[in-house]
Design a protein around this motif. Structure first.
Motif, short mmCIF file in Angstrom:
data_model
loop_
_atom_site.label_atom_id
_atom_site.label_comp_id
_atom_site.label_asym_id
_atom_site.label_seq_id
_atom_site.Cartn_x
_atom_site.Cartn_y
_atom_site.Cartn_z
N ARG A 219 0.83 -1.21 0.00
CA ARG A 219 0.00 0.00 0.00
C ARG A 219 0.86 1.26 0.00
O ARG A 219 0.55 2.25 -0.67
CB ARG A 219 -0.93 -0.01 1.21
CG ARG A 219 -2.07 -1.02 1.11
CD ARG A 219 -3.10 -0.78 2.19
NE ARG A 219 -2.57 -1.07 3.52
CZ ARG A 219 -2.70 -2.23 4.13
NH1 ARG A 219 -3.34 -3.22 3.53
NH2 ARG A 219 -2.20 -2.41 5.34
N PHE A 220 1.97 1.20 0.76
CA PHE A 220 2.84 2.37 0.82
C PHE A 220 3.52 2.61 -0.52
O PHE A 220 3.63 3.76 -0.97
CB PHE A 220 3.88 2.17 1.92
CG PHE A 220 4.82 3.33 2.08
CD1 PHE A 220 4.37 4.54 2.58
CD2 PHE A 220 6.15 3.21 1.71
CE1 PHE A 220 5.24 5.61 2.72
CE2 PHE A 220 7.02 4.27 1.85
CZ PHE A 220 6.56 5.48 2.36
N ASP A 221 3.97 1.53 -1.16
CA ASP A 221 4.60 1.68 -2.48
C ASP A 221 3.60 2.23 -3.50
O ASP A 221 3.94 3.10 -4.31
CB ASP A 221 5.14 0.33 -2.96
CG ASP A 221 6.33 -0.13 -2.12
OD1 ASP A 221 6.99 0.72 -1.54
OD2 ASP A 221 6.56 -1.35 -2.06
N THR A 222 2.38 1.68 -3.45
CA THR A 222 1.34 2.19 -4.35
C THR A 222 1.04 3.65 -4.05
O THR A 222 0.82 4.47 -4.96
CB THR A 222 0.06 1.35 -4.22
OG1 THR A 222 0.38 -0.03 -4.46
CG2 THR A 222 -0.99 1.80 -5.22
N THR A 226 1.29 6.57 -6.75
CA THR A 226 0.10 7.33 -7.12
C THR A 226 0.25 8.81 -6.79
O THR A 226 -0.16 9.68 -7.58
CB THR A 226 -1.13 6.77 -6.41
OG1 THR A 226 -0.90 6.73 -4.99
CG2 THR A 226 -1.44 5.37 -6.90
N HIS A 227 0.86 9.14 -5.65
CA HIS A 227 1.02 10.54 -5.29
C HIS A 227 2.15 11.20 -6.05
O HIS A 227 2.23 12.43 -6.11
CB HIS A 227 1.27 10.68 -3.78
CG HIS A 227 0.01 10.58 -2.96
ND1 HIS A 227 -0.68 9.40 -2.81
CD2 HIS A 227 -0.69 11.54 -2.29
CE1 HIS A 227 -1.75 9.61 -2.05
NE2 HIS A 227 -1.78 10.89 -1.73
N THR A 228 3.01 10.40 -6.63
CA THR A 228 4.09 10.97 -7.42
C THR A 228 3.68 11.18 -8.87
O THR A 228 4.08 12.17 -9.50
CB THR A 228 5.33 10.06 -7.38
OG1 THR A 228 5.70 9.84 -6.01
CG2 THR A 228 6.50 10.68 -8.12
N ALA A 596 8.76 -3.46 -3.47
CA ALA A 596 7.65 -4.41 -3.57
C ALA A 596 8.14 -5.82 -3.85
O ALA A 596 7.48 -6.79 -3.50
CB ALA A 596 6.68 -3.96 -4.66
N CYS A 597 9.32 -5.94 -4.46
CA CYS A 597 9.87 -7.26 -4.79
C CYS A 597 10.85 -7.76 -3.74
O CYS A 597 11.43 -8.84 -3.90
CB CYS A 597 10.58 -7.21 -6.14
SG CYS A 597 9.55 -6.71 -7.53
#
Length: 655
Positions: A219-222, A226-228, A596-597
């Motif tokens: 969620r943090f990566d997404t 998304t905010h970037t 994420a990986c």
């Protein structure tokens, strides 16, 4: 790194207890046999001592010496004495030799006695040890046999009891082995019989916290991506992502397209009189209309460029197609009635400019803005195209594309080029096959120009079938060290007939060949049709093929698919790699993808590496390999390709 033992705890304890019991029985048996033998010898010695004492007394009596020959042989025979000599230094006085047949003289017990009452005389005897001729008797050995049987039965019962008591430990150990094998999600909760219960509960809690941490990480990566790169109100791309995609397109070779600006006039007045909420509703309505219109163009980027301005990037579309799209968009926006004080016939204006490889991004945006201002001068909802000397009239419609592709498919399919993906140590991960076709004039057309048309005319499955067929043929004829990667579209994987054909072809191919074949699936189509593609992806992995997610980062999507389909590699889209040494936002995106990986075995490969500066930054970020013209140009499959050793040498030179 420690390795798990291959022997279960229960088996260890059972083996230990069994060994201890067997050793105890063996020790008792040996001790009993030694004691039994010692008792026999003591008994024989005591008995012979009595016989010698009688002989000594009889020899002391003058008359008794003469009667020895009458009674002594019977006594010796009864005493199992087979040889006796009575003598002195002068010679043998009396000798006896029994008639028993002795198979092994070594077993005889030898004794020597000096006679006390007859000094100077001695007695030598050879006798058969006791119990030598005894055989096993149930009656005599029944107690010992019964004891051994009781011990064995007790051992069997004890081992069974021990297994039952440690069954929970076996369950816990088995779950640990499955977790170490990577099946964490399938073994998140343990059985109630697991023992020790505290260890089982602690493992459950740790796995639950790990899953929560992974989800939070995803969620943090997404959230970062998304905010970037995304506008929070409309969900469309923001200016940063649009400029990045436009710059990448202009730096690619043989690319062209159009930039379309849509501006809402008198936005500030609307916000002042109606408030920000109502103005945002209009922005959302416009965003929905534009988003629906661009769905038919897969490479399109829709962006909220400014607060009251949208930008659309159409790539590989002709001037005619762009104008038709703009007319449709203008009519759709005309049907939207804005709130006052906006005028319903003069609130939306569109500016269009065309672009191609080699142009500057700033100039393109200036041209689009000039076209937009020209549209505003017309005093109504309208659009205007910036007039340029260079026009893009590759106006093949679907019918012309279909005719060209039919000719290609009937003439042995597309041409194949290859480009290696190289790991950090210089080894070739695989060679990706790139499709090319020739137009009516014999000029090569890159995949980026014709794949959109292939999808629009519904030829994706035919194209992928021909490429995969050629790849399988190449693998059967190439050396065993060659690994080939082929691209397969999401549209083809949605075709049941294609999936059935693919399964049959792979089942007929030896496993050694399939282990050298990788399939690359675009990230956008994979996430969009994840439920449908998931079984096909698992089938490919189950048959021994490698799974690669291609074009990662081309669109902003969640990375939950990484754990879902268990891909082997993820290839970053070339737009993220282009000039990454100068773009902090792209570095942030790559970091989030690598994060994420981090908890999986997936390795990230950068595609489109053009120079050493890009590669140096990518290595610092943590990618595991690269692909692009910096390592090797695209080479026809009919030309001799670089060997693994040549690739390592080239890599070390550039590394």
């Amino acid at each position: 790194m420690r390795k798990a033992s291959g022997m279960k705890l229960t088996n260890r304890l059972v083996a230990f207890v069994t060994l201890i019991v067997i050793c105890a029985i063996f020790v008792i048996f040996i001790g009993g046999a030694v004691s039994f033998r010692k008792l026999g010898q003591d008994y024989l010695t005591h008995y012979l001592d009595g016989v010698v004492e009688v002989i000594d007394q009889e020899m002391a009596d003058p008359e008794g010496e003469q009667s020895l020959s009458r009674w002594l042989p019977k006594l010796l025979k009864a005493s199992n004495v087979v040889d006796l000599q009575i003598g002195s230094d002068a010679g043998v006085v009396y000798a006896f030799k029994g008639l028993q047949s002795i198979t092994d003289p070594a077993i005889l017990y030898h004794s020597h006695y000096d006679l006390k009452d007859n000094p100077g005389f001695y007695v030598r005897l050879k006798s058969i040890p006791p119990y030598t001729e005894f055989t096993y008797s149930i009656g005599a050995m029944s107690s010992i046999s019964l004891a051994i049987v009781i011990v064995i039965l007790g051992l069997i019962w004890g081992l069974d009891w021990l297994r039952r008591q440690l069954y929970g430990s076996e369950l816990l150990e088995q779950r640990g082995r499955l977790i170490l094998a990577g099946r964490v999600d399938d073994n998140a909760e343990g059985d109630e019989q697991e023992w020790p219960a505290t260890a089982s509960l602690a493992l459950d809690k740790m796995i639950a916290e790990l899953k929560d941490a992974r989800q939070e990480r995803s969620r943090f990566d997404t959230f970062i991506r998304t905010h970037t790169f995304l506008d929070q109100l409309t969900g469309a791309a923001n200016r940063v992502l649009f400029d990045s995609r436009l710059q990448s397109m202009l730096q690619d070779q043989e690319t062209y397209g159009a930039v379309i600006l849509i501006r809402i006039s008198d936005w500030d007045v609307l916000v002042t009189e109606k408030g920000k909420d109502e103005a945002d509703e209009l922005i959302q309505d416009v965003g929905v209309i534009l988003s629906n219109l661009v769905q038919r163009y897969p490479d399109t980027v829709l962006s909220r460029y400014f607060e009251a301005e949208f930008a659309i990037l159409l790539s590989q579309q002709s001037t005619k197609e762009v104008k038709q799209f703009t007319n449709v968009m203008m009519h759709a926006l005309d049907r939207l009635v804005p709130s006052a004080p906006l005028e319903s016939d003069n609130w939306c204006h569109i500016g269009v400019t065309f672009c191609a490889s080699g142009e500057r991004r700033g100039r393109i945006m200036d041209e689009a803005d000039m076209a937009l201002r020209s549209a505003q001068l017309q005093g109504s909802n309208s659009w205007y195209a910036f007039k340029k000397d260079q026009q893009f009239e590759d106006g093949r419609g679907n019918v012309r594309w279909r005719t060209l592709l039919d000719a290609v498919f009937s003439n042995n399919g597309p041409l194949l080029y290859q480009q290696p993906a190289i790991l950090l140590d210089g080894t070739v991960l695989h060679r990706e096959l790139l499709a090319r076709i020739k137009d009516e004039n014999g000029l090569l057309i890159k995949a980026s120009r014709f794949l959109t048309a292939v999808e629009q005319v519904g030829f994706s499955a035919r194209m992928d079938r021909l490429v995969i067929g050629k790849a399988l043929l190449m693998l059967k004829n190439e050396p065993v060290t060659e690994v080939i990667s082929v691209n397969v579209s999401a549209e083809a994987l949605l075709d049941k007939a294609f999936v059935k054909w693919l399964r049959v072809e792979l089942l007929q191919t030896p496993r050694t060949v399939l282990n050298r074949l990788s399939f690359e699936i675009p990230e956008r189509g994979l996430v969009k049709h994840l439920d449908t593609i998931r079984p096909v992806a698992k089938m490919l992995v189950g048959l021994g093929c490698k799974l690669v997610v291609d074009q990662a980062g081309r669109t902003i999507v969640s990375t939950h698919y990484i754990k879902d389909i268990r891909a082997d590699y993820i290839k970053l889209h070339r737009s993220l790699v282009r000039e990454i040494n100068l773009r902090q936002e792209n570095q942030l995106f790559v970091r989030s993808m690598l994060g994420a990986c981090a908890d999986s075995d997936v390795q990230v490969i950068a595609v489109g590496v053009e120079n050493a500066k890009e590669w140096q930054v990518l290595k610092q970020l943590g990618v595991k390999g690269g692909q692009g013209r910096y390592f090797s140009a695209e080479i026809s499959t009919e030309s001799p390709s670089l060997s693994n050793e040549d690739s390592r040498a080239l890599f070390r030179k550039r590394y």
